[in-house]
Design an enzyme around this catalytic site. Sequence first.
Site, mmCIF file in Angstrom:
data_model
loop_
_atom_site.group_PDB
_atom_site.id
_atom_site.type_symbol
_atom_site.label_atom_id
_atom_site.label_comp_id
_atom_site.label_asym_id
_atom_site.label_seq_id
_atom_site.Cartn_x
_atom_site.Cartn_y
_atom_site.Cartn_z
ATOM 1 N N LYS A 22 11.902 -1.860 5.098
ATOM 2 C CA LYS A 22 11.071 -0.849 5.908
ATOM 3 C C LYS A 22 9.965 -1.422 4.883
ATOM 4 O O LYS A 22 8.615 -1.966 5.382
ATOM 5 C CB LYS A 22 11.272 0.501 5.497
ATOM 6 C CG LYS A 22 9.418 1.194 5.692
ATOM 7 C CD LYS A 22 9.920 2.841 5.753
ATOM 8 C CE LYS A 22 9.986 3.257 3.910
ATOM 9 N NZ LYS A 22 8.361 3.110 4.168
ATOM 10 N N ASN A 23 9.249 -1.102 3.293
ATOM 11 C CA ASN A 23 8.227 -1.367 2.562
ATOM 12 C C ASN A 23 8.030 -2.748 2.525
ATOM 13 O O ASN A 23 6.965 -3.411 2.063
ATOM 14 C CB ASN A 23 8.948 -0.353 1.621
ATOM 15 C CG ASN A 23 8.610 0.445 1.332
ATOM 16 O OD1 ASN A 23 8.392 0.757 2.483
ATOM 17 N ND2 ASN A 23 8.466 1.101 -0.048
ATOM 18 N N CYS A 116 4.150 10.242 2.533
ATOM 19 C CA CYS A 116 5.089 11.521 1.705
ATOM 20 C C CYS A 116 4.078 12.085 0.647
ATOM 21 O O CYS A 116 2.951 11.352 0.389
ATOM 22 C CB CYS A 116 6.275 11.600 1.324
ATOM 23 S SG CYS A 116 7.588 10.225 2.372
ATOM 24 N N ARG A 121 -2.259 10.800 -4.324
ATOM 25 C CA ARG A 121 -2.043 9.213 -4.259
ATOM 26 C C ARG A 121 -3.311 8.819 -4.434
ATOM 27 O O ARG A 121 -3.567 8.356 -2.828
ATOM 28 C CB ARG A 121 -1.217 9.241 -2.833
ATOM 29 C CG ARG A 121 -0.184 10.220 -3.420
ATOM 30 C CD ARG A 121 1.482 9.646 -1.890
ATOM 31 N NE ARG A 121 2.083 7.758 -2.299
ATOM 32 C CZ ARG A 121 2.945 7.681 -1.647
ATOM 33 N NH1 ARG A 121 3.658 8.988 -0.519
ATOM 34 N NH2 ARG A 121 3.028 6.983 -1.145
ATOM 35 N N ASP A 305 12.197 5.328 -5.567
ATOM 36 C CA ASP A 305 12.630 5.765 -4.469
ATOM 37 C C ASP A 305 13.562 6.727 -4.114
ATOM 38 O O ASP A 305 14.416 6.422 -3.345
ATOM 39 C CB ASP A 305 11.643 4.685 -3.550
ATOM 40 C CG ASP A 305 11.217 4.662 -2.688
ATOM 41 O OD1 ASP A 305 10.053 5.667 -3.505
ATOM 42 O OD2 ASP A 305 10.766 3.898 -2.141
ATOM 43 N N ARG A 397 11.686 7.894 9.487
ATOM 44 C CA ARG A 397 10.559 7.003 8.888
ATOM 45 C C ARG A 397 11.428 5.799 8.438
ATOM 46 O O ARG A 397 10.559 5.054 7.952
ATOM 47 C CB ARG A 397 10.050 7.656 8.252
ATOM 48 C CG ARG A 397 8.153 8.860 8.994
ATOM 49 C CD ARG A 397 8.180 9.577 8.000
ATOM 50 N NE ARG A 397 7.059 8.384 7.351
ATOM 51 C CZ ARG A 397 6.698 8.254 5.231
ATOM 52 N NH1 ARG A 397 7.018 9.789 5.200
ATOM 53 N NH2 ARG A 397 6.265 7.762 4.796
HETATM 54 C C1 UD1 Z 1 4.738 1.977 -3.063
HETATM 55 C C2 UD1 Z 1 5.937 2.027 -1.429
HETATM 56 C C3 UD1 Z 1 7.146 3.653 -2.319
HETATM 57 C C4 UD1 Z 1 7.086 3.484 -3.261
HETATM 58 C C5 UD1 Z 1 5.542 3.527 -4.422
HETATM 59 C C6 UD1 Z 1 5.698 3.025 -6.162
HETATM 60 C C7 UD1 Z 1 5.839 1.175 0.110
HETATM 61 C C8 UD1 Z 1 5.264 1.142 2.132
HETATM 62 N N1 UD1 Z 1 6.105 2.486 0.182
HETATM 63 O O1 UD1 Z 1 4.263 2.637 -2.359
HETATM 64 O O2 UD1 Z 1 7.593 3.640 -1.046
HETATM 65 O O3 UD1 Z 1 7.493 4.414 -3.947
HETATM 66 O O4 UD1 Z 1 5.299 1.772 -4.179
HETATM 67 O O5 UD1 Z 1 7.040 2.037 -6.025
HETATM 68 O O6 UD1 Z 1 5.350 0.230 -0.414
HETATM 69 N N2 UD1 Z 1 -2.221 5.320 -7.776
HETATM 70 C C9 UD1 Z 1 -3.330 5.324 -7.802
HETATM 71 N N3 UD1 Z 1 -4.616 5.033 -7.975
HETATM 72 C C10 UD1 Z 1 -4.492 3.674 -7.102
HETATM 73 C C11 UD1 Z 1 -2.597 3.557 -6.173
HETATM 74 C C12 UD1 Z 1 -2.065 4.284 -6.899
HETATM 75 O O7 UD1 Z 1 -3.830 6.134 -8.943
HETATM 76 O O8 UD1 Z 1 -5.366 2.817 -6.111
HETATM 77 C C13 UD1 Z 1 -0.787 5.820 -8.399
HETATM 78 C C14 UD1 Z 1 -0.483 6.068 -7.192
HETATM 79 O O9 UD1 Z 1 -0.431 8.013 -7.833
HETATM 80 C C15 UD1 Z 1 1.336 6.352 -8.330
HETATM 81 C C16 UD1 Z 1 1.166 5.189 -9.124
HETATM 82 O O10 UD1 Z 1 0.088 4.583 -8.949
HETATM 83 O O11 UD1 Z 1 1.196 7.622 -9.038
HETATM 84 C C17 UD1 Z 1 2.442 4.551 -8.086
HETATM 85 O O12 UD1 Z 1 1.353 4.009 -6.827
HETATM 86 P P1 UD1 Z 1 1.260 2.876 -5.893
HETATM 87 O O13 UD1 Z 1 2.224 1.850 -6.541
HETATM 88 O O14 UD1 Z 1 0.297 2.459 -5.112
HETATM 89 O O15 UD1 Z 1 2.864 3.365 -4.411
HETATM 90 P P2 UD1 Z 1 2.218 2.819 -2.554
HETATM 91 O O16 UD1 Z 1 2.072 1.670 -2.953
HETATM 92 O O17 UD1 Z 1 1.847 3.947 -2.579
#
Ligand code: UD1
Length: 419
Positions: A22-23, A116, A121, A305, A397
Amino acid sequence: MDIWHIRGGRRLEGVYRVQGSKNASLPILAASILAPMESELENVPQLRDIDAALRILRHLGCEAEQHNNIVYIKSNTLTQSAIPHRLMLEMRSSVIFMGALLARCGEARLSPPGGCQLGKRPIDLHLAALRQMGAEIEESGGEILCRAKRLHGADIRLPFPSVGATENILLAATAAEGETVIRGAAREPEIEALAAYLSAAGCPVAGAGTDTVRVGKLRPRGSVRRRILADRIAAATVACAVAAAGGDVELQGAQSAHFSTVLHFLKQAGCAIITENTLVRLRSDGRLRAVGRVKTEPYPGFPTDAQPVLMAALLKARGCTRITETIFENRFRQVPELRRLGAEIALFDRSACIRGVDALHGAVLNATDLRGGAAMLVAGLAAEGETTVCDTGHIRRGYEDFDGCLRSLGADIVLTQLE
Ligand code: UD1
């Protein structure tokens, strides 16, 4: 509403063909709009999040269809650069369309994404990086408006290896004049998969999978054909299910290196694991031992995850396991539900201590989020009697025909859908 009924206590045996990731699929679907081109993607799982991405593509004016596990996209007909709030809310990955729309149209109008509820986030890292590349971004009234007459390459240092921010920068960078360097980039296999798609589409990308990625401008080739890699979290979930319930299952098509940290702990817990090319065989007698300490970390560390499903597998493991969650601030939402099955879990801020119990008993649970819901199914497979998981659609999902897959391995599980 999806209602999952499980009668636990059955061993799982047979073959699970690991679904496509998915990701990895979602950012590639966003990348398909970078230039007028045709994309054919194989091994795309049939999931609610994929449907949501296809709806966004169609809203933007593209042709986008899924036939079984093949997705076709024609993006020469794109007419829109705005995504309505209702579509943004369907999943977190809708935010990845920001970099892609900015690259294609010089403008993206959207709202903060759904997904989620795992605590805050933010998307500050995404926005700061796009600004560094020349984008002007206004946030007002719940809307984000990004504009860039011209994007330029930049030397971007991410303070945290955010997966989504790395993807958004990669996508925007394909339209920038000059090279973009991402330092402190996420190293997840899904980033490598996106880079491989971009290369096939005609964009020079180097270093994906390391913490420094370099991206040049896209010179579109017109059509791209790619196969989506296996879903490491779905593979980890089935591995945890077999570990918990006991059994002997072959995970076919699995890339064991992509979830080796999960396999490491399952081995330590007492499972026999053989890995060979794209095959993982896992045997468990269902009587596991605790594994000491587990800490979630960015890849190649233990994936956040897989944290809820590993927790579920260890609920009956002899001894104590301490799991520390470092990525998301609110990722133990499954814990109160798992306690209803008789699990002993103590929570301390960012850590959960699981003391293995002799037996779990069936109960009625509410799925809190995608992976938390999957953890409840895993625990239900190891519980005596009937477990019911009420789910507003989280599990579907991310997991393709999950009840069918588990049933084919011998699980007594039925999914009913209520309007
Ligand atoms: C992606 C994955 C999700 C996985 C996560 C971490 C997808 C669709 N989702 O989510 O399944 O759990 O990576 O491996 O691929 N953060 C900030 N500022 C930002 C962006 C992120 O503070 O601008 C923080 C987030 O709040 C969180 C951490 O960084 O605490 C990790 O987030 P990120 O790696 O961005 O995860 P996603 O891309 O949302």
